[in-house]
Design a protein around this motif. Structure first.
Motif, PDB file in Angstrom:
ATOM      1  N   UNK A  15       0.814  -1.223   0.000  1.00 51.65           N
ATOM      2  CA  UNK A  15       0.000   0.000   0.000  1.00 51.65           C
ATOM      3  C   UNK A  15       0.846   1.270   0.000  1.00 51.65           C
ATOM      4  N   UNK A  16       2.137   1.132  -0.283  1.00 50.14           N
ATOM      5  CA  UNK A  16       3.039   2.279  -0.277  1.00 50.14           C
ATOM      6  C   UNK A  16       3.732   2.405  -1.626  1.00 50.14           C
ATOM      7  N   UNK A  17       3.806   3.631  -2.107  1.00 48.54           N
ATOM      8  CA  UNK A  17       4.488   3.896  -3.373  1.00 48.54           C
ATOM      9  C   UNK A  17       5.693   4.786  -3.119  1.00 48.54           C
ATOM     10  N   UNK A  33      -6.405   5.356  -3.435  1.00 48.47           N
ATOM     11  CA  UNK A  33      -6.438   5.234  -4.898  1.00 48.47           C
ATOM     12  C   UNK A  33      -6.415   3.771  -5.298  1.00 48.47           C
ATOM     13  N   UNK A  34      -7.276   3.434  -6.228  1.00 52.50           N
ATOM     14  CA  UNK A  34      -7.288   2.077  -6.777  1.00 52.50           C
ATOM     15  C   UNK A  34      -6.591   2.072  -8.134  1.00 52.50           C
ATOM     16  N   UNK A  35      -6.056   0.978  -8.501  1.00 53.54           N
ATOM     17  CA  UNK A  35      -5.458   0.689  -9.808  1.00 53.54           C
ATOM     18  C   UNK A  35      -4.352   1.643 -10.253  1.00 53.54           C
ATOM     19  N   UNK A  36      -3.597   2.218  -9.335  1.00 56.49           N
ATOM     20  CA  UNK A  36      -2.449   3.048  -9.713  1.00 56.49           C
ATOM     21  C   UNK A  36      -1.306   2.134 -10.142  1.00 56.49           C
ATOM     22  N   UNK A  42       0.258  11.127  -9.587  1.00 58.55           N
ATOM     23  CA  UNK A  42      -0.754  11.260  -8.553  1.00 58.55           C
ATOM     24  C   UNK A  42      -0.528  12.567  -7.805  1.00 58.55           C
ATOM     25  N   UNK A  43      -1.601  13.089  -7.218  1.00 60.21           N
ATOM     26  CA  UNK A  43      -1.462  14.220  -6.300  1.00 60.21           C
ATOM     27  C   UNK A  43      -1.190  13.649  -4.926  1.00 60.21           C
ATOM     28  N   UNK A  44      -0.136  14.148  -4.279  1.00 60.48           N
ATOM     29  CA  UNK A  44       0.213  13.677  -2.945  1.00 60.48           C
ATOM     30  C   UNK A  44       0.028  14.823  -1.962  1.00 60.48           C
ATOM     31  N   UNK A  45      -0.712  14.539  -0.911  1.00 58.87           N
ATOM     32  CA  UNK A  45      -0.948  15.521   0.149  1.00 58.87           C
ATOM     33  C   UNK A  45      -0.836  14.821   1.491  1.00 58.87           C
ATOM     34  N   UNK A  48      -0.284  11.046   1.498  1.00 60.23           N
ATOM     35  CA  UNK A  48      -1.249  10.168   0.839  1.00 60.23           C
ATOM     36  C   UNK A  48      -1.446  10.584  -0.613  1.00 60.23           C
ATOM     37  N   UNK A  49      -1.435   9.612  -1.514  1.00 60.45           N
ATOM     38  CA  UNK A  49      -1.846   9.867  -2.895  1.00 60.45           C
ATOM     39  C   UNK A  49      -3.362  10.025  -2.859  1.00 60.45           C
TER      40      UNK A  49
END
Length: 71
Positions: A15-17, A33-36, A42-45, A48-49
């Motif tokens: 679950x970590x990118x 987010x699903x299916x990344x 992705x927007x990261x804030x 978290x994506x």
């Protein structure tokens, strides 16, 4: 003020990118987010994506942020 930054996914493990912005790498949780896939933007804030972006939109946003000195 909070700013979500467009980041490119370079690796995913569970679950970590690992994401990259202007050569700097960090980690982002992928729970929202699903299916990344690797190569997606992705927007990261706050670590978290939060959404996937169109690649062209991400590049334009990064260019504008760089222009005004945010990144």
């Amino acid at each position: 003020m909070c700013v979500a930054i467009p980041s490119k996914i370079v690796a995913i493990e569970g679950d970590t990118a690992t994401v990259e912005v202007t050569g700097s790498r960090s980690t982002a949780r992928m729970d929202l987010i699903e299916d990344a896939q690797v190569g997606d933007y992705v927007l990261v804030h706050a670590g978290f994506a939060i959404t996937k972006l169109d690649p062209e939109e991400a590049r334009e946003t990064l260019a504008l942020m760089s222009e005004v000195g945010l990144i």
